[in-house]
Design an enzyme around this catalytic site. Structure first.
Site, PDB file in Angstrom:
ATOM      1  N   LYS A  49      62.329  19.131 -20.899  1.00 43.29           N
ATOM      2  CA  LYS A  49      62.162  18.471 -22.201  1.00 43.29           C
ATOM      3  C   LYS A  49      63.146  19.032 -23.237  1.00 43.29           C
ATOM      4  O   LYS A  49      63.787  18.279 -23.950  1.00 43.29           O
ATOM      5  CB  LYS A  49      60.722  18.646 -22.728  1.00 43.29           C
ATOM      6  CG  LYS A  49      59.653  18.090 -21.806  1.00 43.29           C
ATOM      7  CD  LYS A  49      58.274  18.170 -22.422  1.00 43.29           C
ATOM      8  CE  LYS A  49      57.748  19.592 -22.609  1.00 43.29           C
ATOM      9  NZ  LYS A  49      57.346  20.278 -21.380  1.00 43.29           N
ATOM     10  N   ARG A  75      49.700  18.364 -27.223  1.00 40.78           N
ATOM     11  CA  ARG A  75      49.282  18.833 -25.912  1.00 40.78           C
ATOM     12  C   ARG A  75      47.791  18.598 -25.690  1.00 40.78           C
ATOM     13  O   ARG A  75      47.313  18.851 -24.584  1.00 40.78           O
ATOM     14  CB  ARG A  75      49.584  20.321 -25.775  1.00 40.78           C
ATOM     15  CG  ARG A  75      50.927  20.628 -25.084  1.00 40.78           C
ATOM     16  CD  ARG A  75      51.125  22.132 -25.147  1.00 40.78           C
ATOM     17  NE  ARG A  75      51.943  22.714 -24.133  1.00 40.78           N
ATOM     18  CZ  ARG A  75      53.216  23.077 -24.280  1.00 40.78           C
ATOM     19  NH1 ARG A  75      53.851  22.801 -25.390  1.00 40.78           N
ATOM     20  NH2 ARG A  75      53.838  23.715 -23.313  1.00 40.78           N
ATOM     21  N   ARG A 112      64.817  30.097 -14.445  1.00 37.64           N
ATOM     22  CA  ARG A 112      65.074  30.223 -15.886  1.00 37.64           C
ATOM     23  C   ARG A 112      64.656  31.608 -16.379  1.00 37.64           C
ATOM     24  O   ARG A 112      65.317  32.204 -17.237  1.00 37.64           O
ATOM     25  CB  ARG A 112      64.307  29.129 -16.644  1.00 37.64           C
ATOM     26  CG  ARG A 112      64.568  29.125 -18.134  1.00 37.64           C
ATOM     27  CD  ARG A 112      63.973  27.923 -18.824  1.00 37.64           C
ATOM     28  NE  ARG A 112      62.559  28.112 -19.127  1.00 37.64           N
ATOM     29  CZ  ARG A 112      61.790  27.179 -19.709  1.00 37.64           C
ATOM     30  NH1 ARG A 112      62.288  25.980 -19.999  1.00 37.64           N
ATOM     31  NH2 ARG A 112      60.523  27.427 -19.972  1.00 37.64           N
ATOM     32  N   ARG A 118      61.892  34.974 -21.545  1.00 40.99           N
ATOM     33  CA  ARG A 118      60.541  34.549 -21.919  1.00 40.99           C
ATOM     34  C   ARG A 118      59.520  35.190 -20.987  1.00 40.99           C
ATOM     35  O   ARG A 118      59.555  34.961 -19.776  1.00 40.99           O
ATOM     36  CB  ARG A 118      60.421  33.023 -21.836  1.00 40.99           C
ATOM     37  CG  ARG A 118      61.051  32.299 -22.991  1.00 40.99           C
ATOM     38  CD  ARG A 118      60.975  30.797 -22.844  1.00 40.99           C
ATOM     39  NE  ARG A 118      59.616  30.286 -22.635  1.00 40.99           N
ATOM     40  CZ  ARG A 118      59.295  29.005 -22.704  1.00 40.99           C
ATOM     41  NH1 ARG A 118      60.220  28.108 -22.990  1.00 40.99           N
ATOM     42  NH2 ARG A 118      58.049  28.612 -22.494  1.00 40.99           N
ATOM     43  N   ARG A 134      50.343  27.861 -16.668  1.00 38.42           N
ATOM     44  CA  ARG A 134      50.856  26.885 -17.644  1.00 38.42           C
ATOM     45  C   ARG A 134      50.795  25.472 -17.062  1.00 38.42           C
ATOM     46  O   ARG A 134      50.457  24.519 -17.760  1.00 38.42           O
ATOM     47  CB  ARG A 134      52.297  27.237 -18.034  1.00 38.42           C
ATOM     48  CG  ARG A 134      52.369  28.455 -18.947  1.00 38.42           C
ATOM     49  CD  ARG A 134      53.763  29.045 -18.994  1.00 38.42           C
ATOM     50  NE  ARG A 134      54.745  28.132 -19.544  1.00 38.42           N
ATOM     51  CZ  ARG A 134      56.065  28.280 -19.372  1.00 38.42           C
ATOM     52  NH1 ARG A 134      56.539  29.294 -18.668  1.00 38.42           N
ATOM     53  NH2 ARG A 134      56.897  27.412 -19.916  1.00 38.42           N
TER      54      ARG A 134
HETATM   55  P1  AMP Z   1      56.738  25.500 -24.351  1.00 40.79           P
HETATM   56  O1  AMP Z   1      57.972  26.132 -24.875  1.00 40.79           O
HETATM   57  O2  AMP Z   1      56.571  24.072 -24.847  1.00 40.79           O
HETATM   58  O3  AMP Z   1      56.608  25.603 -22.859  1.00 40.79           O
HETATM   59  O4  AMP Z   1      55.492  26.290 -24.997  1.00 40.79           O
HETATM   60  C1  AMP Z   1      55.277  27.660 -24.711  1.00 40.79           C
HETATM   61  C2  AMP Z   1      53.859  28.053 -25.091  1.00 40.79           C
HETATM   62  O5  AMP Z   1      53.658  27.853 -26.489  1.00 40.79           O
HETATM   63  C3  AMP Z   1      52.756  27.248 -24.411  1.00 40.79           C
HETATM   64  O6  AMP Z   1      52.450  27.735 -23.111  1.00 40.79           O
HETATM   65  C4  AMP Z   1      51.612  27.466 -25.397  1.00 40.79           C
HETATM   66  O7  AMP Z   1      51.036  28.736 -25.252  1.00 40.79           O
HETATM   67  C5  AMP Z   1      52.320  27.426 -26.744  1.00 40.79           C
HETATM   68  N1  AMP Z   1      52.377  26.038 -27.258  1.00 40.79           N
HETATM   69  C6  AMP Z   1      53.481  25.267 -27.443  1.00 40.79           C
HETATM   70  N2  AMP Z   1      53.161  24.054 -27.929  1.00 40.79           N
HETATM   71  C7  AMP Z   1      51.812  24.040 -28.018  1.00 40.79           C
HETATM   72  C8  AMP Z   1      50.866  23.068 -28.418  1.00 40.79           C
HETATM   73  N3  AMP Z   1      51.243  21.834 -28.792  1.00 40.79           N
HETATM   74  N4  AMP Z   1      49.560  23.404 -28.400  1.00 40.79           N
HETATM   75  C9  AMP Z   1      49.158  24.628 -28.023  1.00 40.79           C
HETATM   76  N5  AMP Z   1      49.983  25.585 -27.600  1.00 40.79           N
HETATM   77  C10 AMP Z   1      51.301  25.312 -27.600  1.00 40.79           C
END
Ligand code: AMP
Length: 369
Positions: A193, A268, A307, A313, A325
């Site tokens: 994404k 989400r 990655r 990360r 996740r």
């Molecule tokens: P991402 O970079 O989108 O994979 O997000 C990394 C982490 O950030 C996720 O595993 C969640 O812990 C938190 N996070 C990101 N976006 C959301 C969201 N919309 N709602 C809740 N937690 C989020």
């Protein structure tokens, strides 16, 4: 939403709310006037519906007449108020109540007072169904006000936009943002994404908001939000809805003039999706589409471990957190496919292939919106 001539309007005040406001005006005016027989003077054209509904509800005998003035041209209040039909009866010693559909700048009231200047009425009262306090520039007292509204152009219930819209039984407000493209880029962690959003934001001139990136920025800067989010993110769990929603709203507000947004990693959950719809509504806009990158779990795990070697990360570093996740995605997030499908906004795209190939597949969907 409706379109009149070249402009779009959205529902603003329902028939039931109008009815309630008229009930309130009727009670106030009837209480003040007691057994006197008032003359209600409707200002044409706009107040024909209001006058009609008002006098039907008025509980005591009354007289009704009209004067006809013209003030609007298009959506702007013009300076030039024309008197097209004046008073046609003697109102000496009568209690007169003007029934106006709307008072904005108050220019019509100047003409109304001029008309009554030489009439020896007992009293002259002004009642208006709608009132725009921010636009009103005169000192004339408004004795009775139905509903105060913001300074935005409205149509319906007698009010027109270049002659259209008078017949609508409810009030509509002009849509100020005439068009935005708002995309929800969807898919499990590792679907690509973020990578795709970088290309799409350039191509379509959109603002990219990644909630994950905003959280990581806050963690790096050790803000209170970052500290709170870190405990969830490190375990691969979702940050609580209200925290995430407040943060997202603030990010959208920072980009008030945007052509549109790419939401990446948001919404989400069901609560987040509903809140996003509400937020778009306040912008006179909506989500245009959810575009989902579809990738197999095993491919995702491999990509994220790869990655993790360079991303730094913590949530990419370990297979069990990665699997958590992905599990969170299926437990809490995948249901959003139904949410957007129900609105005919879901578009699935194969997320396996070269970056260019996938960008092309996404663009093909966006170009049809
Ligand atoms: P991402 O970079 O989108 O994979 O997000 C990394 C982490 O950030 C996720 O595993 C969640 O812990 C938190 N996070 C990101 N976006 C959301 C969201 N919309 N709602 C809740 N937690 C989020």
């Amino acid at each position: 939403m409706i379109k009149l001539h070249d402009k779009y309007f959205k529902p603003f005040i329902s028939s039931a709310q109008i009815d309630e406001a008229i009930d309130k005006l009727v009670v106030e005016i009837a209480n003040d006037l007691g057994d006197e027989i008032p003359v209600f003077v409707g200002i044409l054209n706009g107040s024909f519906m209001f006058t009609s509904d008002f006098v039907k509800k008025y509980p005591k005998p009354c007289e009704v007449t009209f004067i006809k003035l013209a003030s609007y041209e298009g959506v702007k209040s013009s300076d030039d108020i024309q008197r097209l039909i004046g008073l046609t009866q003697d109102l000496t010693d009568r209690t007169v109540v003007i029934l106006e559909d709307i008072i904005d700048t108050g220019k019509t009231l100047v003409e109304v007072h001029r008309i009554f200047e030489n009439e020896k009425v007992k009293s002259l009262k002004i009642a208006t169904l709608f009132y725009k306090p921010e636009a009103y520039k005169k000192d004339f007292k408004l004795h009775y006000v139905g509903i105060e509204i913001p300074n935005k152009f409205i149509v319906g219930y007698g009010l027109d936009y270049d002659n259209l819209g008078r017949d609508l039984p409810e009030i509509y407000q002009i849509k100020e943002t005439q068009h935005m493209t708002n995309l929800v880029l969807f898919g499990p962690p590792g679907a690509g994404k973020g990578t795709q959003a970088e290309f799409l934001k350039e191509k379509y001139n959109l603002v990219h908001i990644s909630t994950g990136d905003v959280f990581r920025f806050n963690i790096k800067n050790e803000t209170a939000l970052g500290m709170l989010a870190k405990s969830y993110i490190d375990k691969g769990e979702l940050v609580p809805d209200q925290v995430t929603i407040d943060m997202l709203n603030a990010e959208v507000e920072k980009n008030a003039g945007a052509n549109g947004f790419i939401f990446d990693g948001f919404p989400r959950t069901d609560a987040q999706a509903k809140s996003l719809d509400g937020l778009m509504d306040t912008k006179d806009s909506a989500i245009s589409a959810m575009i989902a990158l579809e990738v197999d779990d095993e491919v995702l795990v491999k990509r994220l471990l790869e990655r993790g070697k360079t991303s730094g990360r913590p949530d990419d570093a370990n297979e069990s957190i990665i699997r958590n996740r992905i599990k969170e995605y299926y437990n809490k997030t995948a249901i959003l496919k139904d949410f957007y499908s129900a609105q005919n906004k879901y578009h699935g795209v194969d997320g396996v292939g070269s970056i260019d190939e996938i960008t092309e597949r996404l663009s093909a969907v966006i170009d049809t919106l």
